[in-house]
Scaffold this active site. Structure first.
Site, mmCIF file in Angstrom:
data_model
loop_
_atom_site.group_PDB
_atom_site.id
_atom_site.type_symbol
_atom_site.label_atom_id
_atom_site.label_comp_id
_atom_site.label_asym_id
_atom_site.label_seq_id
_atom_site.Cartn_x
_atom_site.Cartn_y
_atom_site.Cartn_z
ATOM 1 N N ILE A 262 3.671 -7.705 -0.638
ATOM 2 C CA ILE A 262 3.053 -8.744 0.185
ATOM 3 C C ILE A 262 4.017 -9.190 1.289
ATOM 4 O O ILE A 262 5.089 -9.741 1.015
ATOM 5 C CB ILE A 262 2.602 -9.947 -0.693
ATOM 6 N N GLU B 104 -2.510 -1.194 5.504
ATOM 7 C CA GLU B 104 -3.857 -1.426 6.080
ATOM 8 C C GLU B 104 -4.662 -0.131 6.179
ATOM 9 O O GLU B 104 -5.357 0.112 7.172
ATOM 10 C CB GLU B 104 -3.750 -2.134 7.426
ATOM 11 N N THR C 256 -4.052 3.911 4.452
ATOM 12 C CA THR C 256 -3.198 5.070 4.729
ATOM 13 C C THR C 256 -3.960 6.049 5.631
ATOM 14 O O THR C 256 -5.182 5.979 5.764
ATOM 15 C CB THR C 256 -2.825 5.801 3.425
HETATM 16 C C1 LIG Z 1 5.826 -2.500 4.556
HETATM 17 C C2 LIG Z 1 4.544 -2.770 3.815
HETATM 18 C C3 LIG Z 1 3.896 -3.987 4.009
HETATM 19 C C4 LIG Z 1 2.713 -4.273 3.288
HETATM 20 N N1 LIG Z 1 2.120 -5.492 3.438
HETATM 21 C C5 LIG Z 1 1.026 -5.807 2.686
HETATM 22 C C6 LIG Z 1 0.435 -7.116 2.732
HETATM 23 O O1 LIG Z 1 0.871 -7.986 3.489
HETATM 24 N N2 LIG Z 1 -0.614 -7.381 1.921
HETATM 25 C C7 LIG Z 1 -1.129 -6.454 1.069
HETATM 26 O O2 LIG Z 1 -2.082 -6.768 0.345
HETATM 27 N N3 LIG Z 1 -0.596 -5.193 0.990
HETATM 28 C C8 LIG Z 1 0.461 -4.862 1.772
HETATM 29 N N4 LIG Z 1 1.035 -3.596 1.696
HETATM 30 C C9 LIG Z 1 0.497 -2.643 0.736
HETATM 31 C C10 LIG Z 1 -0.237 -1.496 1.387
HETATM 32 O O3 LIG Z 1 -1.488 -1.930 1.862
HETATM 33 C C11 LIG Z 1 -0.346 -0.382 0.321
HETATM 34 O O4 LIG Z 1 0.963 0.160 0.181
HETATM 35 C C12 LIG Z 1 -1.327 0.689 0.714
HETATM 36 O O5 LIG Z 1 -2.633 0.196 0.629
HETATM 37 C C13 LIG Z 1 -1.202 1.928 -0.187
HETATM 38 O O6 LIG Z 1 -1.223 1.563 -1.521
HETATM 39 P P1 LIG Z 1 -0.086 2.133 -2.542
HETATM 40 O O7 LIG Z 1 1.237 1.867 -1.906
HETATM 41 O O8 LIG Z 1 -0.349 1.559 -3.870
HETATM 42 O O9 LIG Z 1 -0.296 3.680 -2.556
HETATM 43 P P2 LIG Z 1 -1.431 4.490 -3.425
HETATM 44 O O10 LIG Z 1 -2.749 3.804 -3.269
HETATM 45 O O11 LIG Z 1 -0.905 4.714 -4.786
HETATM 46 O O12 LIG Z 1 -1.418 5.840 -2.620
HETATM 47 C C14 LIG Z 1 -0.454 6.874 -2.808
HETATM 48 C C15 LIG Z 1 -0.866 8.075 -1.953
HETATM 49 O O13 LIG Z 1 -2.156 8.521 -2.386
HETATM 50 C C16 LIG Z 1 -2.962 8.723 -1.249
HETATM 51 N N5 LIG Z 1 -4.379 8.576 -1.612
HETATM 52 C C17 LIG Z 1 -5.027 7.475 -2.005
HETATM 53 N N6 LIG Z 1 -6.329 7.732 -2.199
HETATM 54 C C18 LIG Z 1 -6.507 9.053 -1.932
HETATM 55 C C19 LIG Z 1 -7.618 9.930 -1.936
HETATM 56 N N7 LIG Z 1 -8.832 9.480 -2.267
HETATM 57 N N8 LIG Z 1 -7.429 11.218 -1.623
HETATM 58 C C20 LIG Z 1 -6.199 11.666 -1.269
HETATM 59 N N9 LIG Z 1 -5.094 10.883 -1.222
HETATM 60 C C21 LIG Z 1 -5.260 9.597 -1.540
HETATM 61 C C22 LIG Z 1 -2.510 7.639 -0.280
HETATM 62 O O14 LIG Z 1 -2.948 7.930 1.027
HETATM 63 C C23 LIG Z 1 -1.008 7.734 -0.465
HETATM 64 O O15 LIG Z 1 -0.508 8.778 0.329
HETATM 65 C C24 LIG Z 1 2.186 -3.293 2.425
HETATM 66 C C25 LIG Z 1 2.841 -2.060 2.266
HETATM 67 C C26 LIG Z 1 4.005 -1.799 2.960
HETATM 68 C C27 LIG Z 1 4.677 -0.460 2.755
#
Ligand SMILES: Cc1cc2nc3c(=O)[nH]c(=O)nc-3n(C[C@H](O)[C@H](O)[C@H](O)COP(=O)(O)OP(=O)(O)OC[C@H]3O[C@@H](n4cnc5c(N)ncnc54)[C@H](O)[C@@H]3O)c2cc1C
Length: 395
Positions: A167, A372, A374
């Site tokens: 967050i 926001e 990937t």
């Molecule tokens: C610097 C930073 C700031 C952030 N700030 C906020 C914030 O203010 N508020 C907030 O709520 N969140 C925030 N986030 C979280 C961010 O939104 C999540 O990291 C993002 O949504 C991805 O979730 P995850 O990291 O759990 O990866 P995962 O969901 O575990 O994904 C891992 C990989 O799997 C891939 N993947 C997922 N689904 C599929 C599919 N169906 N097919 C193929 N590949 C897939 C993804 O693209 C990714 O490459 C932040 C993240 C970062 C790094």
């Protein structure tokens, strides 16, 4: 100073050109290109002071509606993107301080009660209070609907339990827009949004996260966190729709920030290539270099066209431009990473040395391809729209 000739494009009107001129003036008076903070704690201080400066200068007024201290009657996505592009060019952390005020407050602006709006929006626009958007959990990132946080009605109040991670603004925000399941039987329609205050009992920041480009980021914990009924944002069960509506506005703006970073890297690399002498001429004199420059410039223009097409469409139609927002975010962030990588390459060994602008931007831009939505998830959104259109047209 950033090239702003694209503001002559038909996506913009005079109001947007005035926003661009205001940003140019602000950045001339406040060059924000200061040394990179050493860690998350130092970054938090920078964000705090830059948010206050942006508030004093009226730049945060583009993030709230006119009735509560905003520049325009309604949020204007093109203005938000222009601000992010200019600020991103000057200093990615300043852009971060700017956008967090909008990402956090837009659910309140668009769905909050009059009382809630009156309480927080003027403080957000002035930079007096900071805000965060808390959706992600350890086991619910891309699959946000898999969240485990729960909120139950308890008399006239809500009891919130769960954790959030990744967050932005964790630890420095005064308010946290937080999403939790209120009816596990109803899937995405069983998620609600709440306004949590940093001093609410049962709320705490449980962890600080260090990332490749320092900024305030952490995990949150809610243990029997009791919230008055009035802290529900919108209707019960509307939370997921609120979160997705936020993405429609802010996804293209992530592309705009990336575009600002990439424009800066390109300008720095052009200056270097025009002056670096080798083999009796400059680096820029070689056709291989010129081919690279042409690719970089074309990628920047294509990204800008997709970004401003998406936000023009959203502003003018008043409806979500989901497919266009995904295209803009995906393309602009991916291409920005490539443009910045090209800048690193042009700088040679200097490009990987700490203190070099291309090296810094190379780290700054990386997370924008992840948060926001990937790149992968945006591809799925775009493809689903194409397939749905085909079905609707009966092809
Ligand atoms: C610097 C930073 C700031 C952030 N700030 C906020 C914030 O203010 N508020 C907030 O709520 N969140 C925030 N986030 C979280 C961010 O939104 C999540 O990291 C993002 O949504 C991805 O979730 P995850 O990291 O759990 O990866 P995962 O969901 O575990 O994904 C891992 C990989 O799997 C891939 N993947 C997922 N689904 C599929 C599919 N169906 N097919 C193929 N590949 C897939 C993804 O693209 C990714 O490459 C932040 C993240 C970062 C790094």
């Amino acid at each position: 100073m950033m090239d702003s000739r694209h503001t002559a494009w038909p996506f913009f009107d005079d109001r947007h050109r005035a926003v661009a001129a205001r940003l140019q003036d602000f950045l001339t008076r406040h060059p924000l290109d200061e040394e990179e903070p050493a860690d998350a704690a130092a970054a938090a201080e920078t964000v705090r002071s830059h948010a206050a400066l942006l508030g004093r200068e009226g730049i945060l007024s583009y993030l709230v509606p006119g009735a509560h201290g905003g520049a325009f009657a309604e949020l204007d996505a093109r203005s938000i993107c222009l601000c992010r592009e200019f600020l991103g060019y000057a200093n990615p952390l300043t852009d971060f301080a700017f956008v967090m005020q909008g990402l956090g407050s837009a659910p309140v602006s668009r769905f909050g009660s009059d009382e809630m709006k009156a309480e927080i929006l003027p403080r957000i626009a002035s930079g007096e209070a900071l805000i965060a958007f808390a959706l992600t959990e350890e086991s619910a990132g891309t699959d946000a609907a898999a969240m485990q946080s729960r909120a139950y009605k308890d008399g006239g109040t809500w009891l919130l339990n769960g954790t959030k991670t990744f967050i932005s603004n964790a630890g420095i925000a005064d308010y946290y827009v937080t999403f939790a399941v209120t009816d596990a039987e109803r899937g995405t329609r069983g998620i609600s949004a709440f306004l949590v205050r940093a001093d609410d009992p049962g709320f705490r920041v449980s962890e600080t996260l260090d990332v490749i480009s320092p900024h305030p980021l952490g995990s949150l914990s809610f243990e029997d966190c009791r919230l008055p009924a009035g802290r529900l944002i919108g209707e019960e069960g509307q939370g997921f729709a609120i979160a997705m509506a936020n993405l429609d506005i802010f996804r293209p703006s992530v592309g705009a920030a990336a575009l600002g970073f990439a424009r800066r890297a390109m300008d720095a690399a052009l200056d270097f290539a025009a002056n670096r002498r080798m083999f009796g001429q400059t680096l820029a004199d070689f056709q291989l270099t010129q081919a690279r420059i042409a690719d970089m410039a074309t990628a920047l223009d294509a990204a800008a066209l997709l970004i401003y097409r998406a936000v023009w469409q959203a502003d003018v139609s008043g409806r979500a431009a989901t497919r266009e927002a995904s295209m803009a975010k995906m393309f602009a962030t991916e291409e920005a990473q490539k443009v910045i990588d090209s800048a690193v390459q042009l700088f040679g060994g200097r490009g990987v040395c700490r203190g070099n602008i291309a090296e810094k931007l190379y780290r700054d831009v990386r997370a924008l391809r992840i948060y926001e939505g990937t790149t992968e998830i945006n591809k799925l959104v775009i493809a689903r729209h194409c397939l749905k259109d085909r079905q609707r047209e009966g092809r």
